[in-house]
Structure formats: C-alpha cells, structure tokens
Write a protein that holds these residues in place. Structure first.
Motif, PDB file in Angstrom:
ATOM      1  N   UNK A   6     -25.242 -54.242  52.143  1.00 50.23           N
ATOM      2  CA  UNK A   6     -25.964 -55.145  53.034  1.00 50.23           C
ATOM      3  C   UNK A   6     -25.072 -56.271  53.545  1.00 50.23           C
ATOM      4  N   UNK A   7     -25.039 -56.441  54.874  1.00 56.04           N
ATOM      5  CA  UNK A   7     -24.327 -57.552  55.500  1.00 56.04           C
ATOM      6  C   UNK A   7     -25.342 -58.505  56.099  1.00 56.04           C
ATOM      7  N   UNK A   8     -25.366 -59.744  55.598  1.00 58.46           N
ATOM      8  CA  UNK A   8     -26.259 -60.770  56.132  1.00 58.46           C
ATOM      9  C   UNK A   8     -25.475 -61.644  57.099  1.00 58.46           C
ATOM     10  N   UNK A   9     -25.922 -61.694  58.355  1.00 61.41           N
ATOM     11  CA  UNK A   9     -25.227 -62.446  59.394  1.00 61.41           C
ATOM     12  C   UNK A   9     -25.637 -63.909  59.369  1.00 61.41           C
ATOM     13  N   UNK A  10     -24.951 -64.713  60.167  1.00 62.86           N
ATOM     14  CA  UNK A  10     -25.167 -66.168  60.151  1.00 62.86           C
ATOM     15  C   UNK A  10     -26.577 -66.557  60.580  1.00 62.86           C
ATOM     16  N   UNK A  11     -27.196 -65.739  61.430  1.00 66.48           N
ATOM     17  CA  UNK A  11     -28.553 -66.066  61.890  1.00 66.48           C
ATOM     18  C   UNK A  11     -29.630 -65.564  60.941  1.00 66.48           C
TER      19      UNK A  11
END
Length: 404
Positions: A142-147
């Motif tokens: 899982x990659x959680x982005x800045x937004x």
C-alpha cells in the motif's frame, strides 16, 4: 587474565560453530561467494582439514550423525550440569566451565551442520499437522499519497503515479517504486508512506537516489521530494538502506527508539514493535546512532542495539551478512536465540508463536534456510537440531520441550 582466557576459549567454541555452519552451507550449495572463499582457504590450509571435511560429508556419516544427534537433549544436559557450576558456593575452574559449555554447544553445532548437509535428503517431520500459512506475498503493498489517497502498488496498471507537486512515481516491474527528482523549488515537504504486508518485500528509490529495501511487515514514511538541508525518513519494521552520498545534506532514519544519521553508506535497521531492541548493522561507510542518552559512531562490521530511548546503546562486532541475508531471500542466523528466530519467521509466514516453557526461548542456533521453504520443513529442521517439538493448530504454533 581470567576474563581474557575465558574469551579465548569461548572464541574457539564460536569459531567451531561458524566452521560447522560453513561446511554445511558449502555442501548443500547455499554458500555465498565470500563463504566459498573462506571455505576454500580453510580447506587448503592443511591436509588434515581436507581429511576432516571428506570424513564429515560421507553419506553414511551424515546419516549416522543425523540419527544420533537428532535425539540429543540439550536442556536435559544443561539441567544435569547447572548444579555443578557453583557447588556449595565455590568458584568453578575455567577449564571445567569450558568443558560444560562444550558439552552443550558442540552437539548443537553438529546437529545444525548435519541438518544443512541433510537438506536434500528425506525428513520425517513428526509435526502434529501442517501449518496453515496465508499466501501474503502478493497481497496489498500500500502506497499512501500526500492527499491521503491510497494505491495498491501490486494492482496499479499505469507506468507512473503523479503527485500533486508534479513529482512522478515510476512503478517498475521488478517490485521497485522510483521517485524522480523535481527541480522546482519546494514550498513544503509532502510525505508518502509505503507499507509492505506480512510475507512481502518491496523496494523504493527515493528522490535523491537512495534505495531502501523493506522487509515483511514494514513501513517507510518519506518526503516525496527532499529539502536541500536534510533528508529524513521514518521506519517501522526492517529496511536495508543504500544512501546516496550528499555531504551537504545528512540522511536520517527515525525509529521508535532512536535516530540513525549518515552522509552516504549501506546499513540495515530492524525496529519491530515486538523486539526488545532496535538493531542498526553497518555494512559500508559510517553511521551515527543516537537516542536521548548517548550517541555512538559505528564502523563497518559493527552493530548497535538500542533498548530504549533513555538507555545506553550497546555496540558489538558482527558479521553483517547474517543481518542482511533477508534481502537475498534467506533467513541466516549466527548463534541466535530460538525466540529471535521464530519471531522473524512469524513475520514472514503470518503465524503466532507461544512457548510451553520460557527457558526454551534461550536455545541458540547457527544455520540458514530459504524464505521460499515451507515453514513445516523449517520447523522440522529445528526439531531435529534441538529436541524441541511443535504443536500446531491452524496458524498457531506452540513450542514444547517434549511430546505428551
């Protein structure tokens, strides 16, 4: 003088352990190039060594040793020896103590070596049942982005993910995410977080060119693009860092118990919540390890253990290959406690471990297994090398000293 002599004698035992492991790994085809060179040096040192090796790897000797030492009970041996260590309050002689240590350590050495030699032979597990292991290696990375939005990296079909500041994230086919370096001025740091599940491994190339390999059940929080004066990331779990050199911008790794600071080097950090310490192992270059209590500088081949943010840091010399073997798909252990080994396995195979007796955790092993091996095979090798047994119920494993 007593301490020096004690260390000299114990070094002999440790060398014997490493030699036995080396012989087993060479014969089973598991040895690295460095280990092959070490083995060749030892073998060519004398005809006596060659004769010893030829005798050890004879098929009949392997079989007989396996049968004999798989029944060795190190705990019973210790219980028979312990009362003699300090009879009636008197100090025991050094030679006698070393003899007792050898009585426990050397049979374990022999069984560990024989297990490696016997790797491709037939083994009867004697396990209560098969372990139910989840196939997690292809589960969500899982990659959680800045937004706040999240991307399942394994299911992402496009070549690039674009962050809101224009930074492009390349999703490579070799299980690597790569961040490009946006030359536009940074107004504020934006963070992403990469989470690797149990049974998985994944790599990331940060915007400065630093490569980080994340082990099972690990996460890394990092800026999409670093600032000019510092490079800081936050690690939970285990990661192997190859830091791009930048003398004007130190690279810092924050863990739950301390801080690692470098300019450009290779090192491993292990910081799992269920371990009693964080471990920093240096491969190349130099690093500074610090907590609220003190700071130490490591040289290649050294390791620091941080037990708490407010306690002294313990440093020791180690062979880094044992601590970075996971990056090559191998679990490799050098005189490690059974509790340490099984905790590492539990993070890869998603199983829970309990013990019938706490003292079982203290048993030590030297050896190596591949992470692609079935866990039942690994448990069987441990059983033959130690005399412990495993009671299995689904994904729960109970470690016992004897069958009932």
């Amino acid at each position: 003088m007593t301490v020096l002599l004690y260390e000299m004698e114990m070094n002999k035992v440790i060398k014997a352990l490493r030699l036995g492991n080396l012989i087993g790994r060479n014969h089973s085809g598991q040895a690295t190039d460095k280990e092959l060179d070490s083995f060749s040096d030892w073998l060519n040192k004398s005809e006596v060594n060659q004769e010893r090796y030829n005798d050890i790897v004879r098929e009949d000797n392997i079989h007989n040793s396996f049968e004999k030492y798989s029944k060795y009970d190190s705990q019973a041996k210790w219980e028979s020896i312990e009362p003699k260590l300090s009879p009636k309050g008197r100090r025991i002689e050094l030679k006698t103590f070393i003899k007792y240590v050898a009585a426990i350590v050397l049979p374990i050495l022999i069984t560990t070596t024989v297990v490696l030699l016997n790797k491709n032979g037939a083994n009867s597990s004697g396990l209560a049942s098969k372990v139910e292991v989840k196939n997690t290696q292809k589960e969500t990375v899982l990659l959680t982005l800045a937004d706040g939005s999240q991307v399942d990296v394994n299911k992402f079909q496009q070549d690039f993910i674009t962050e809101s500041n224009g930074v492009k994230i390349e999703n490579r086919t070799d299980d690597v995410l790569a961040y490009n370096n946006n030359e536009d001025p940074i107004e504020e740091l934006m963070y992403n977080t990469l989470e690797v599940p149990i049974g998985g491994r994944y790599s990331i190339v940060l915007s400065d060119g630093t490569k980080v390999r994340l082990n099972s059940k690990s996460s890394l929080k990092f800026p999409v693009q670093f600032g000019r004066e510092s490079r800081e990331v936050h690690l939970h779990g285990e990661g192997y860092f190859e830091v791009a050199k930048n003398e004007n911008s130190p690279f810092k790794v924050h863990t739950s118990k301390g801080l690692v600071e470098v300019l450009g080097t290779e090192f491993n950090v292990s910081d799992y919540y269920d371990d009693e310490f964080s471990a920093v192992t240096l491969v190349e270059g130099a690093v500074k390890v610090a907590n609220n209590k003190e700071a130490v500088i490591l040289k290649p081949g050294e390791q620091s253990l941080i037990f708490d943010v407010n306690k002294h840091i313990v440093s020791q010399e180690v062979d880094p290959n044992f601590y970075i073997s996971w990056t090559k798909g191998v679990f490799e252990f050098d005189n490690q406690k059974l509790d340490y080994i099984l905790r590492k396995l539990s993070r890869w195979y998603d199983v829970s471990i309990t013990y019938d007796k706490e003292i079982i955790k203290e048993l030590r092993f030297t050896g190596a297994v591949e992470s692609e091996d079935d866990i039942d095979v690994i448990l069987d090798r441990i059983k033959h090398a130690s005399g412990v047994y495993f009671e299995i119920l689904g994904s729960e494993i109970r470690v016992k000293k004897e069958l009932k």
